[in-house]
Design a protein around this motif. Structure first.
Motif, PDB file in Angstrom:
ATOM      1  N   ARG A   1     -16.235  31.999 -57.669  1.00 23.62           N
ATOM      2  CA  ARG A   1     -15.509  30.851 -58.185  1.00 23.62           C
ATOM      3  C   ARG A   1     -14.275  31.295 -58.988  1.00 23.62           C
ATOM      4  N   LEU A   2     -14.428  32.213 -59.927  1.00 21.99           N
ATOM      5  CA  LEU A   2     -13.284  32.667 -60.719  1.00 21.99           C
ATOM      6  C   LEU A   2     -12.249  33.379 -59.862  1.00 21.99           C
ATOM      7  N   ILE A   3     -12.705  34.150 -58.902  1.00 21.40           N
ATOM      8  CA  ILE A   3     -11.772  34.842 -58.005  1.00 21.40           C
ATOM      9  C   ILE A   3     -10.962  33.822 -57.215  1.00 21.40           C
ATOM     10  N   ASP A   4     -11.606  32.768 -56.763  1.00 23.35           N
ATOM     11  CA  ASP A   4     -10.912  31.706 -56.030  1.00 23.35           C
ATOM     12  C   ASP A   4      -9.852  31.052 -56.907  1.00 23.35           C
ATOM     13  N   ILE A   5     -10.193  30.747 -58.132  1.00 24.73           N
ATOM     14  CA  ILE A   5      -9.232  30.142 -59.059  1.00 24.73           C
ATOM     15  C   ILE A   5      -8.064  31.095 -59.307  1.00 24.73           C
ATOM     16  N   TYR A   6      -8.370  32.354 -59.579  1.00 26.04           N
ATOM     17  CA  TYR A   6      -7.332  33.338 -59.907  1.00 26.04           C
ATOM     18  C   TYR A   6      -6.357  33.538 -58.754  1.00 26.04           C
ATOM     19  N   PHE A   7      -6.870  33.751 -57.545  1.00 27.12           N
ATOM     20  CA  PHE A   7      -5.992  34.073 -56.428  1.00 27.12           C
ATOM     21  C   PHE A   7      -5.474  32.859 -55.671  1.00 27.12           C
ATOM     22  N   THR A   8      -6.214  31.761 -55.643  1.00 29.71           N
ATOM     23  CA  THR A   8      -5.795  30.605 -54.858  1.00 29.71           C
ATOM     24  C   THR A   8      -5.057  29.574 -55.700  1.00 29.71           C
ATOM     25  N   HIS A   9      -5.657  29.168 -56.796  1.00 30.31           N
ATOM     26  CA  HIS A   9      -5.071  28.092 -57.591  1.00 30.31           C
ATOM     27  C   HIS A   9      -4.009  28.575 -58.574  1.00 30.31           C
ATOM     28  N   GLN A  10      -4.092  29.813 -58.997  1.00 32.42           N
ATOM     29  CA  GLN A  10      -3.119  30.324 -59.961  1.00 32.42           C
ATOM     30  C   GLN A  10      -2.071  31.219 -59.311  1.00 32.42           C
ATOM     31  N   HIS A  11      -2.177  31.467 -58.033  1.00 28.69           N
ATOM     32  CA  HIS A  11      -1.152  32.187 -57.261  1.00 28.69           C
ATOM     33  C   HIS A  11      -0.837  33.568 -57.820  1.00 28.69           C
ATOM     34  N   HIS A  12      -1.845  34.405 -57.931  1.00 28.25           N
ATOM     35  CA  HIS A  12      -1.686  35.756 -58.437  1.00 28.25           C
ATOM     36  C   HIS A  12      -1.681  36.817 -57.338  1.00 28.25           C
ATOM     37  N   SER A  13      -1.668  36.408 -56.083  1.00 31.30           N
ATOM     38  CA  SER A  13      -1.789  37.400 -55.012  1.00 31.30           C
ATOM     39  C   SER A  13      -0.560  38.297 -54.903  1.00 31.30           C
ATOM     40  N   CYS A  14       0.619  37.738 -55.172  1.00 33.12           N
ATOM     41  CA  CYS A  14       1.843  38.549 -55.168  1.00 33.12           C
ATOM     42  C   CYS A  14       2.896  37.862 -56.021  1.00 33.12           C
ATOM     43  N   LEU A  15       3.876  38.597 -56.439  1.00 29.76           N
ATOM     44  CA  LEU A  15       4.913  38.073 -57.331  1.00 29.76           C
ATOM     45  C   LEU A  15       5.702  36.953 -56.670  1.00 29.76           C
ATOM     46  N   VAL A  16       6.027  37.083 -55.396  1.00 30.82           N
ATOM     47  CA  VAL A  16       6.803  36.046 -54.705  1.00 30.82           C
ATOM     48  C   VAL A  16       6.016  34.736 -54.678  1.00 30.82           C
ATOM     49  N   ASP A  17       4.744  34.808 -54.349  1.00 31.50           N
ATOM     50  CA  ASP A  17       3.902  33.606 -54.308  1.00 31.50           C
ATOM     51  C   ASP A  17       3.826  32.970 -55.695  1.00 31.50           C
ATOM     52  N   PHE A  18       3.649  33.782 -56.705  1.00 28.73           N
ATOM     53  CA  PHE A  18       3.578  33.299 -58.084  1.00 28.73           C
ATOM     54  C   PHE A  18       4.876  32.579 -58.475  1.00 28.73           C
ATOM     55  N   LEU A  19       6.016  33.227 -58.240  1.00 32.17           N
ATOM     56  CA  LEU A  19       7.309  32.629 -58.589  1.00 32.17           C
ATOM     57  C   LEU A  19       7.579  31.373 -57.763  1.00 32.17           C
ATOM     58  N   PHE A  20       7.328  31.442 -56.455  1.00 36.32           N
ATOM     59  CA  PHE A  20       7.572  30.299 -55.583  1.00 36.32           C
ATOM     60  C   PHE A  20       6.773  29.088 -56.065  1.00 36.32           C
ATOM     61  N   TYR A  21       5.511  29.298 -56.363  1.00 44.31           N
ATOM     62  CA  TYR A  21       4.665  28.195 -56.830  1.00 44.31           C
ATOM     63  C   TYR A  21       5.240  27.574 -58.103  1.00 44.31           C
ATOM     64  N   HIS A  22       5.555  28.389 -59.089  1.00 44.18           N
ATOM     65  CA  HIS A  22       6.022  27.852 -60.360  1.00 44.18           C
ATOM     66  C   HIS A  22       7.428  27.267 -60.273  1.00 44.18           C
ATOM     67  N   LEU A  23       8.290  27.853 -59.476  1.00 47.82           N
ATOM     68  CA  LEU A  23       9.641  27.313 -59.314  1.00 47.82           C
ATOM     69  C   LEU A  23       9.642  26.022 -58.512  1.00 47.82           C
ATOM     70  N   SER A  24       8.628  25.811 -57.708  1.00 51.30           N
ATOM     71  CA  SER A  24       8.530  24.599 -56.895  1.00 51.30           C
ATOM     72  C   SER A  24       7.976  23.413 -57.677  1.00 51.30           C
TER      73      SER A  24
END
Length: 127
Positions: A1-24
């Motif tokens: 469950r925590l791994i799912d939240i960390y990588f899926t809902h919080q977009h920590h898999s890569c920097l581009v994904d993280f930035l894209f999510y927050h900038l969007s």
């Protein structure tokens, strides 16, 4: 469950994904943009990696991306003068921009990072 939240809902898999999510997310910017500090034990971003990253962020024009190595600056004033253009509006137009400040050995330069964070916050406040 925590791994799912960390990588899926919080977009920590890569920097581009993280930035894209927050900038969007329109609600996260509130007209002042975002300020994020990313700490990693990975290597510093190279110019090629930054180029690749910008390709994954269509909301940021390539010409509005600036990056620096924090240790390249001799003085606080030198740092401020180099980052200030990232916060200036072009005429009546505002544009999305991305300022990346890399820091080597962050665990040894905590005071330097804190000073840089303060100066970036100060420049943002002038908007």
């Amino acid at each position: 469950r925590l791994i799912d939240i960390y990588f899926t809902h919080q977009h920590h898999s890569c920097l581009v994904d993280f930035l894209f999510y927050h900038l969007s997310q329109e609600t996260s910017c509130h007209g002042r943009g975002l300020m994020m500090q990313v700490t990693t034990h990975s290597h510093l971003l190279s110019s090629n990696e930054i180029e690749d990253m910008v390709q994954g962020l269509p909301m940021i024009e390539h010409s509005h991306v600036t990056w620096h190595l924090l240790q390249q600056f001799e003085t606080e004033l030198d740092f401020t003068n180099n980052i200030s253009p990232s916060f200036q509006r072009q005429g009546d137009q505002s544009h999305d921009s991305l300022l990346i400040i890399n820091c080597e050995s962050g665990h040894l330069d905590g005071d330097l990072i804190a000073c840089a964070r303060y100066k970036v916050s100060d420049e943002r406040a002038r908007l």
